[in-house]
Design a protein around this motif. Structure first.
Motif, short mmCIF file in Angstrom:
data_model
loop_
_atom_site.label_atom_id
_atom_site.label_comp_id
_atom_site.label_asym_id
_atom_site.label_seq_id
_atom_site.Cartn_x
_atom_site.Cartn_y
_atom_site.Cartn_z
N THR A 113 0.83 -1.21 0.00
CA THR A 113 0.00 0.00 0.00
C THR A 113 0.87 1.25 0.00
O THR A 113 0.61 2.20 -0.75
N ALA A 114 1.89 1.25 0.83
CA ALA A 114 2.80 2.41 0.88
C ALA A 114 3.51 2.60 -0.45
O ALA A 114 3.65 3.73 -0.94
N GLY A 115 3.96 1.51 -1.05
CA GLY A 115 4.62 1.59 -2.35
C GLY A 115 3.69 2.10 -3.44
O GLY A 115 4.08 2.94 -4.25
N LEU A 116 2.47 1.62 -3.43
CA LEU A 116 1.49 2.07 -4.41
C LEU A 116 1.15 3.55 -4.21
O LEU A 116 1.04 4.31 -5.17
N ALA A 117 1.03 3.95 -2.95
CA ALA A 117 0.77 5.36 -2.64
C ALA A 117 1.91 6.23 -3.16
O ALA A 117 1.67 7.28 -3.77
N LEU A 118 3.13 5.78 -2.94
CA LEU A 118 4.30 6.53 -3.42
C LEU A 118 4.29 6.64 -4.94
O LEU A 118 4.51 7.72 -5.50
N LEU A 119 4.03 5.53 -5.61
CA LEU A 119 4.03 5.54 -7.08
C LEU A 119 2.93 6.44 -7.64
O LEU A 119 3.16 7.20 -8.58
N LEU A 120 1.74 6.37 -7.07
CA LEU A 120 0.64 7.20 -7.55
C LEU A 120 0.92 8.68 -7.31
O LEU A 120 0.68 9.52 -8.19
N ALA A 121 1.40 9.01 -6.12
CA ALA A 121 1.71 10.41 -5.81
C ALA A 121 2.83 10.93 -6.70
O ALA A 121 2.74 12.03 -7.26
N ALA A 122 3.88 10.14 -6.86
CA ALA A 122 5.00 10.56 -7.71
C ALA A 122 4.56 10.66 -9.17
O ALA A 122 4.94 11.61 -9.88
N GLY A 123 3.75 9.71 -9.62
CA GLY A 123 3.24 9.76 -10.99
C GLY A 123 2.40 11.00 -11.24
O GLY A 123 2.54 11.66 -12.27
N ALA A 124 1.53 11.30 -10.30
CA ALA A 124 0.70 12.51 -10.43
C ALA A 124 1.57 13.76 -10.46
O ALA A 124 1.33 14.69 -11.24
N LEU A 125 2.59 13.77 -9.62
CA LEU A 125 3.50 14.92 -9.58
C LEU A 125 4.26 15.08 -10.89
O LEU A 125 4.40 16.19 -11.41
N VAL A 126 4.73 13.97 -11.46
CA VAL A 126 5.44 14.03 -12.74
C VAL A 126 4.53 14.57 -13.84
O VAL A 126 4.93 15.44 -14.62
N VAL A 127 3.29 14.08 -13.88
CA VAL A 127 2.33 14.56 -14.89
C VAL A 127 2.11 16.06 -14.72
O VAL A 127 2.10 16.82 -15.69
N MET A 128 1.94 16.50 -13.47
CA MET A 128 1.71 17.93 -13.24
C MET A 128 2.93 18.76 -13.60
O MET A 128 2.79 19.86 -14.15
N LEU A 129 4.12 18.27 -13.29
CA LEU A 129 5.33 19.03 -13.62
C LEU A 129 5.52 19.16 -15.13
O LEU A 129 5.98 20.19 -15.62
N ARG A 130 5.13 18.13 -15.87
CA ARG A 130 5.23 18.19 -17.33
C ARG A 130 4.24 19.18 -17.92
O ARG A 130 4.43 19.67 -19.02
N ARG A 131 3.18 19.45 -17.19
CA ARG A 131 2.16 20.39 -17.66
C ARG A 131 2.15 21.67 -16.81
O ARG A 131 1.14 22.36 -16.76
N GLY A 135 -0.86 20.98 -6.40
CA GLY A 135 -0.05 19.91 -5.82
C GLY A 135 -0.84 18.97 -4.94
O GLY A 135 -0.44 17.83 -4.71
N GLY A 136 -1.98 19.44 -4.43
CA GLY A 136 -2.83 18.58 -3.61
C GLY A 136 -3.33 17.36 -4.35
O GLY A 136 -3.65 16.34 -3.74
N LEU A 137 -3.39 17.43 -5.69
CA LEU A 137 -3.82 16.26 -6.46
C LEU A 137 -2.87 15.09 -6.24
O LEU A 137 -3.31 13.94 -6.18
N ALA A 138 -1.59 15.36 -6.13
CA ALA A 138 -0.63 14.29 -5.86
C ALA A 138 -0.88 13.69 -4.47
O ALA A 138 -0.78 12.48 -4.28
N SER A 139 -1.22 14.54 -3.52
CA SER A 139 -1.55 14.06 -2.17
C SER A 139 -2.79 13.17 -2.20
O SER A 139 -2.83 12.12 -1.57
#
Length: 127
Positions: free
Chosen positions: A9-27, A50-54
């Motif tokens: 669960t922690a790993g998935l949370a990290l991946l989803l948050a990081a993925g969302a952050l990467v998408v937002m940084l690209r845009r 940034g709250g979307l990543a959270s």
């Protein structure tokens, strides 16, 4: 709870948050910006969503927690979505404090009513 479930669960949370952050940084050039003011910690405009990543990172924990004390999806999904939507709207265009407070209160009331009405909830879970 099994430690492998917690780690997954922690790993998935990290991946989803990081993925969302990467998408937002690209845009980042298309994201709404927060202008610095007297209460800001930043000196240049910064993206506001940034709250979307959270929220993305919190979702796996919410899902796992809901399986531990089984609640119907109707107990938490509408409240969660309401909070996500008002937060996103506030990032895009300001939402008044009264509207945000009312939305949070409505989400809490919705969740509390479903939780208390659920046969899966016992007084021990409420403590």
């Amino acid at each position: 709870m099994d430690s492998s479930v917690i780690a997954t669960t922690a790993g998935l949370a990290l991946l989803l948050a990081a993925g969302a952050l990467v998408v937002m940084l690209r845009r980042a050039d298309r994201l709404p910006l927060a202008a610095p003011n007297a209460r800001s910690l930043h000196e240049v405009p910064v993206p506001r969503v940034g709250g979307l990543a959270s929220w993305a990172g919190a979702l796996p924990a919410i899902i796992v927690a809901s399986t531990l004390a089984p609640l119907e999806t109707l107990a938490w999904v509408p409240a969660w979505l309401l909070l996500v939507l008002v937060s996103l709207r506030d990032d895009m265009r300001s939402v008044s404090i009264a509207a945000r407070l009312a939305t949070h209160a409505l989400a809490a009331i919705w969740f509390a009513c479903w939780t208390l009405a659920s046969s899966a909830v016992t007084p021990a879970l409420l403590i």
